[in-house]
Design a protein around this motif. Structure first.
Motif, PDB file in Angstrom:
ATOM      1  N   GLU A 186      77.545   1.600 -36.789  1.00 38.61           N
ATOM      2  CA  GLU A 186      77.944   0.475 -35.947  1.00 38.61           C
ATOM      3  C   GLU A 186      78.964   0.873 -34.888  1.00 38.61           C
ATOM      4  O   GLU A 186      79.231   0.097 -33.963  1.00 38.61           O
ATOM      5  N   ASP A 187      79.583   2.052 -35.008  1.00 38.14           N
ATOM      6  CA  ASP A 187      80.521   2.522 -33.988  1.00 38.14           C
ATOM      7  C   ASP A 187      79.816   3.104 -32.769  1.00 38.14           C
ATOM      8  O   ASP A 187      80.466   3.395 -31.759  1.00 38.14           O
ATOM      9  N   ASP A 208      67.556   0.237 -40.213  1.00 37.66           N
ATOM     10  CA  ASP A 208      68.975   0.588 -40.110  1.00 37.66           C
ATOM     11  C   ASP A 208      69.295   1.406 -38.865  1.00 37.66           C
ATOM     12  O   ASP A 208      70.405   1.930 -38.729  1.00 37.66           O
ATOM     13  N   ILE A 244      79.886  -4.741 -27.029  1.00 39.74           N
ATOM     14  CA  ILE A 244      79.019  -5.143 -28.132  1.00 39.74           C
ATOM     15  C   ILE A 244      77.969  -6.127 -27.635  1.00 39.74           C
ATOM     16  O   ILE A 244      77.995  -6.573 -26.486  1.00 39.74           O
TER      17      ILE A 244
END
Length: 490
Positions: free
Chosen positions: A107-108, A310, A61
């Motif tokens: 988000e994955d 987004d 991340i």
């Protein structure tokens, strides 16, 4: 710290470690792009001749600066694996660790790592580590697609050709989709412009996923045979349209003229039709241009894409050509999208249609003096292939032989409002002109203003009151004169 890991831990960045004491090979099975909302399973395969110590899964991340632990297996505290192998045996063991991600979201998306540790065969105090990684790509199908007319509303031109553009807007997709246009169900062969993004395949290759289309084959609208609707010998077939690109003018097409005498002989066939109704009276007329553009126009394709907040992409594809109202009226244009997350193309379509035969409504139907009258365009007479007039027309209202009630010469909008109409407007004719780049039509309606009984009673009551006041004043004056005369006699 004590324990096998703290005493001696050998970290390796390579996937395969070969030592005299043992070896460890780690690999993750490749994955195709995953559609958002689907369930995905990550599979980590490793082969070793040693004893398993631990398995740890990480998600990378913050751009690679941090790792989030998502799964851990520790053989020391798992009795089922505590005595799985004798250290003296040299046979190879194959393992697989899986991680299931249900209903993946944006988000994955990212990098995942599988870290495996085994005990060194030469010493139980040493742990050999190896890892593998894989990038999970989450794709998102387009959320919306729409086709609009660029620079709309726009007027109709009778004397010169004008360029017309359709804009296709696709939002919410990841990655950016491929966009292309069709006319009457047939793929349009286009000329890409310099502004088109290089990351999207040229529309001239069509869907282009299975096979390419040859320019001469059926299916290219630009080379199709003309029908009787496409030809109009009563007009002068000469047009020159200019398209400005990066400060330069590019010619779209030009045809030679026809015999003008022939057009004059047949001109009566296209005279405007006239109809009339009871009150309100409506006169419908259809205007035709004095020119005809080439039956084989050039279509220019331009497309841009930009990232949304987004993480998805917005694509705007524009198709531009020199408009021919006779040829393009009631033509069906569709914008289609190909995307790996779609099982079939997504599309939006519009039918170009000129305004024809506007239907007017008047409220109230019987206007009286002092009323507020609203005259509204309710709709149009549409052809069999059109469900609405497109592009949206420009509406202009005028009063025949004078100015509008508020003193203006004209009013723009779908509705004309006349407040507190006076009796002087009785019999006035109002003209509504509806036009878009494909055509123009005029509609007239006559306003009939009836007397208002309430206002008439009010005027009668006022007249009676004035008369009574006059009589009272006359009587008072007479009494004063008589009193003055009596005083003088005495």
């Amino acid at each position: 710290m004590t324990g096998p890991l703290a005493l001696c831990c050998l970290l390796l960045s390579a996937h395969t470690l070969s030592l005299a004491a043992g070896y460890l090979t780690v690999s993750i099975e490749p994955l195709p792009p995953v559609v958002i909302g689907d369930t995905v399973t990550l599979k980590c395969n490793f082969q070793t001749d040693g004893n398993l110590r631990e398995i740890v899964w990480f998600r990378v991340i913050e751009g690679g600066s941090a790792k989030q632990k998502i799964f851990t297996y520790d053989a020391m505290y798992n009795t089922s694996y505590s005595n799985m192998e004798d250290n003296r045996r040299r046979e190879d063991l194959v393992y697989q660790s899986t991680v299931r991600l249900p209903e993946v979201q944006m988000e994955d998306d990212g990098l995942y790592e599988c870290h495996v540790g085994i005990y060194d065969r030469s010493s139980t105090d040493k742990v050999i580590l190896a890892s593998g990684s894989i990038t999970l790509t989450v794709i998102v199908p387009p959320k919306s697609i729409s086709v609009v007319a660029a620079n709309s509303p726009a007027p109709f031109s009778r004397y010169e050709a004008q360029n017309f553009s359709l804009l296709c807007i696709v939002t919410g997709a990841k990655p950016a989709p491929m966009v292309y246009f069709k006319r009457d169900g047939e793929f349009i062969d286009v000329v890409p412009t310099a502004q088109s993004s290089s990351s999207v395949e040229d529309q001239s290759k069509g869907p282009g996923l299975e096979k390419s289309l040859d320019r001469s084959q059926a299916g290219h609208w630009s080379s199709r045979a003309l029908t009787s609707r496409d030809l109009d010998d009563t007009k002068l077939q000469k047009s020159l349209s200019l398209l400005e690109q990066e400060g330069k003018l590019a010619r779209l097409g030009q045809d030679g003229p026809n015999d003008p005498k022939k057009g004059q002989e047949q001109g009566s066939e296209s005279d405007p039709e006239t109809t009339s109704e009871v009150i309100p009276e409506t006169v419908v007329s259809r205007e035709f241009p004095r020119w005809v553009q080439s039956s084989d126009p050039l279509y220019y394709f331009q497309h841009r894409q930009q990232a949304a907040g987004d993480g998805t992409m917005e694509v705007r594809a524009m198709l531009t050509w020199s408009l021919n109202p006779q040829l393009d009226n009631e033509a069906l244009f569709s914008c289609e999208v190909n995307h790996p997350a779609l099982s079939m193309p997504m599309q939006a379509e519009v039918t170009l249609a000129a305004p024809r035969g506007p239907k007017l409504s008047m409220s109230p139907s019987k206007a009286k003096v002092g009323d507020t009258v609203r005259i509204t365009v309710q709709g149009f007479q549409l052809g069999p292939s059109a469900s609405e007039v497109f592009p949206e027309p420009i509406y202009t209202w005028t009063k025949v032989g004078g100015r509008l009630l508020d003193g203006r010469e004209e009013h723009e909008g779908r509705e004309l409002i006349l407040e507190r109409v006076p009796a002087e407007l009785n019999g006035s004719m109002f003209r509504c002109t509806a036009q878009n780049p494909l055509g123009s039509t005029d509609t007239h309606t006559r306003l009939i203003v009836f007397d208002n009984p309430r206002l008439q009673k009010g005027r009668e009551h006022l007249t009676a009151t004035d008369a009574a006041a006059s009589r009272c004043s006359l009587t008072l004056t007479s009494m004063l004169l008589l009193l003055s005369f009596t005083c003088e006699l005495t």
